[in-house]
Design a protein around this motif. Structure first.
Motif, PDB file in Angstrom:
ATOM      1  N   GLU A   1       0.792  -1.305  -0.066  1.00 17.58           N
ATOM      2  CA  GLU A   1       0.131  -0.088   0.079  1.00 17.58           C
ATOM      3  C   GLU A   1       0.954   1.195   0.081  1.00 17.58           C
ATOM      4  O   GLU A   1       1.826   1.435   0.954  1.00 17.58           O
ATOM      5  CB  GLU A   1      -0.768  -0.037   1.324  1.00 17.58           C
ATOM      6  CG  GLU A   1      -1.896   1.055   1.435  1.00 17.58           C
ATOM      7  CD  GLU A   1      -2.859   1.215   2.690  1.00 17.58           C
ATOM      8  OE1 GLU A   1      -2.911   2.101   3.227  1.00 17.58           O
ATOM      9  OE2 GLU A   1      -3.349  -0.159   3.041  1.00 17.58           O
ATOM     10  N   ILE A   2       0.773   2.175  -1.021  1.00 14.69           N
ATOM     11  CA  ILE A   2       1.559   3.190  -1.100  1.00 14.69           C
ATOM     12  C   ILE A   2       0.848   4.344  -0.624  1.00 14.69           C
ATOM     13  O   ILE A   2      -0.065   4.727  -0.846  1.00 14.69           O
ATOM     14  CB  ILE A   2       1.845   3.539  -2.699  1.00 14.69           C
ATOM     15  CG1 ILE A   2       2.284   2.312  -3.489  1.00 14.69           C
ATOM     16  CG2 ILE A   2       2.971   4.742  -2.873  1.00 14.69           C
ATOM     17  CD1 ILE A   2       3.693   1.851  -2.849  1.00 14.69           C
ATOM     18  N   GLY A   3       1.734   5.322   0.519  1.00 18.59           N
ATOM     19  CA  GLY A   3       1.175   6.271   1.186  1.00 18.59           C
ATOM     20  C   GLY A   3       1.328   7.546   0.022  1.00 18.59           C
ATOM     21  O   GLY A   3       1.528   7.518  -1.019  1.00 18.59           O
ATOM     22  N   ALA A   4       1.473   8.670   0.833  1.00 20.98           N
ATOM     23  CA  ALA A   4       1.642   9.922   0.020  1.00 20.98           C
ATOM     24  C   ALA A   4       2.513  10.632   0.747  1.00 20.98           C
ATOM     25  O   ALA A   4       2.854  10.766   1.967  1.00 20.98           O
ATOM     26  CB  ALA A   4       0.416  10.748  -0.051  1.00 20.98           C
ATOM     27  N   LEU A   5       3.267  11.562   0.017  1.00 24.06           N
ATOM     28  CA  LEU A   5       4.237  12.349   0.479  1.00 24.06           C
ATOM     29  C   LEU A   5       3.821  13.624   1.373  1.00 24.06           C
ATOM     30  O   LEU A   5       2.447  13.848   1.272  1.00 24.06           O
ATOM     31  CB  LEU A   5       4.963  13.426  -0.663  1.00 24.06           C
ATOM     32  CG  LEU A   5       6.007  12.286  -1.563  1.00 24.06           C
ATOM     33  CD1 LEU A   5       6.503  13.158  -2.813  1.00 24.06           C
ATOM     34  CD2 LEU A   5       7.039  11.780  -0.747  1.00 24.06           C
ATOM     35  N   ASP A   6       4.514  14.212   2.314  1.00 14.85           N
ATOM     36  CA  ASP A   6       3.902  15.376   2.927  1.00 14.85           C
ATOM     37  C   ASP A   6       3.391  16.311   2.322  1.00 14.85           C
ATOM     38  O   ASP A   6       3.997  16.818   1.204  1.00 14.85           O
ATOM     39  CB  ASP A   6       5.169  15.654   3.770  1.00 14.85           C
ATOM     40  CG  ASP A   6       4.668  16.835   4.877  1.00 14.85           C
ATOM     41  OD1 ASP A   6       3.630  17.517   4.507  1.00 14.85           O
ATOM     42  OD2 ASP A   6       5.373  16.758   5.922  1.00 14.85           O
ATOM     43  N   ALA A   7       2.242  16.939   2.393  1.00 13.06           N
ATOM     44  CA  ALA A   7       1.648  17.912   1.464  1.00 13.06           C
ATOM     45  C   ALA A   7       2.281  19.275   1.369  1.00 13.06           C
ATOM     46  O   ALA A   7       1.884  19.950   0.469  1.00 13.06           O
ATOM     47  CB  ALA A   7      -0.026  18.096   1.887  1.00 13.06           C
ATOM     48  N   ARG A   8       3.137  19.387   2.585  1.00 14.24           N
ATOM     49  CA  ARG A   8       3.803  20.688   2.644  1.00 14.24           C
ATOM     50  C   ARG A   8       4.988  20.906   1.770  1.00 14.24           C
ATOM     51  O   ARG A   8       5.503  21.641   1.500  1.00 14.24           O
ATOM     52  CB  ARG A   8       4.202  20.914   4.178  1.00 14.24           C
ATOM     53  CG  ARG A   8       3.069  21.137   5.033  1.00 14.24           C
ATOM     54  CD  ARG A   8       3.426  20.820   6.516  1.00 14.24           C
ATOM     55  NE  ARG A   8       3.912  19.709   6.980  1.00 14.24           N
ATOM     56  CZ  ARG A   8       4.319  19.373   8.039  1.00 14.24           C
ATOM     57  NH1 ARG A   8       4.205  20.280   9.029  1.00 14.24           N
ATOM     58  NH2 ARG A   8       4.681  18.054   8.418  1.00 14.24           N
ATOM     59  N   LEU A   9       5.334  19.630   1.298  1.00 21.75           N
ATOM     60  CA  LEU A   9       6.737  19.741   0.588  1.00 21.75           C
ATOM     61  C   LEU A   9       6.574  20.252  -1.140  1.00 21.75           C
ATOM     62  O   LEU A   9       5.147  19.877  -1.508  1.00 21.75           O
ATOM     63  CB  LEU A   9       7.116  18.138   0.165  1.00 21.75           C
ATOM     64  CG  LEU A   9       7.901  17.342   1.363  1.00 21.75           C
ATOM     65  CD1 LEU A   9       7.997  16.088   0.833  1.00 21.75           C
ATOM     66  CD2 LEU A   9       8.988  18.265   1.748  1.00 21.75           C
ATOM     67  N   ARG A  10       7.384  20.918  -1.247  1.00 15.18           N
ATOM     68  CA  ARG A  10       7.308  21.564  -2.825  1.00 15.18           C
ATOM     69  C   ARG A  10       8.567  21.188  -3.398  1.00 15.18           C
ATOM     70  O   ARG A  10       9.638  21.709  -3.039  1.00 15.18           O
ATOM     71  CB  ARG A  10       7.087  23.138  -2.727  1.00 15.18           C
ATOM     72  CG  ARG A  10       5.891  23.507  -2.313  1.00 15.18           C
ATOM     73  CD  ARG A  10       4.515  22.937  -3.222  1.00 15.18           C
ATOM     74  NE  ARG A  10       3.229  23.385  -2.764  1.00 15.18           N
ATOM     75  CZ  ARG A  10       2.436  22.548  -2.055  1.00 15.18           C
ATOM     76  NH1 ARG A  10       2.822  21.572  -1.497  1.00 15.18           N
ATOM     77  NH2 ARG A  10       1.198  23.173  -1.661  1.00 15.18           N
TER      78      ARG A  10
END
Length: 232
Positions: free
Chosen positions: A53-62
């Protein structure tokens, strides 16, 4: 300071549109999945099924745009359970390195509690059953043969259908202090067996000191009934 200045200059030259959202390309996600599956299967027992199951990167990252992103398993990171896969930019405006959360399940048949069991119970056949479970859900080795657990004592309570794992069992005492034990000294390409006297009780898997007839004292690991393994 020079590196930081060069980095900031690259960002300014790239313009405000250079920073991408943290949405990963589907092809990259598939590469991450394959890497996680390969690492998990390398450590998985036969006849098991791996699911990632693949999660997501921190939404604050750019993250700066990158032409080539390399997935990798960080050193020391577990290939099972909740883990992380590294992502490094090897060809882009800025070289970045982040980690992506993943959950790796390994489904296989293992021994579980047939019903709620209290701590201290001596296991018998009626206490045990076989079931398909996620053996990677918790730390600790599972068992596939109920016969290996008969007579063992639980160190903590188990719920119904909960896996019987190595940490849930009390350590066995293989011998007492003062007993004569068989010591197997193992080195590269050889193995030598001799006798010694235990200087302390031999608890399963724990270190114990022994004294040889010559008076020399060594430390080994209690591995069986009056047996000590000494790695050279």
């Amino acid at each position: 300071m020079l590196r930081r200045t060069a980095f900031l200059l690259c960002v300014l030259l790239a313009g405000p549109g250079a920073w991408a959202q943290t949405v990963l390309d589907p092809a990259l996600i598939e590469r991450v999945r394959q890497l996680a599956e390969t690492a998990a299967r390398a450590a998985a027992p036969p006849n098991t099924r791996v699911a990632v199951e693949i999660g997501a990167l921190d939404a604050r990252l750019r993250l700066a745009p990158c032409r080539q992103v390399q997935p990798y398993l960080p050193p020391g990171m577990s290939a099972w359970g909740r883990s992380r896969i590294g992502l490094r930019c090897t060809d882009g405006v800025a070289r970045w390195n982040v980690t992506l959360p993943v959950r790796v399940a390994v489904f296989g048949r293992a021994v579980v509690a047939s019903g709620p069991l209290p701590a201290g119970v001596n296991l018998s056949q009626e206490h045990l059953a076989l079931a398909d479970i996620d053996i990677a859900a918790e730390a600790g080795a599972v068992f596939t043969d109920p016969a290996l657990l008969i007579g063992r004592t639980l160190s903590r309570p188990l719920g119904a259908a909960e896996a019987v794992r190595a940490p849930t069992l009390k350590s066995r005492q293989w011998f007492a202090a003062g007993e004569t034990v068989q010591v197997q000294a193992v080195g590269p390409g050889f193995s030598v067996v001799s006798e010694a006297r235990a200087l302390s009780a031999g608890l399963e898997g724990q270190e114990v000191r022994v004294r040889f007839e010559s008076g020399r004292i060594s430390s080994g690991r209690a591995v069986g009934e009056r047996r000590v393994e000494l790695m050279l």
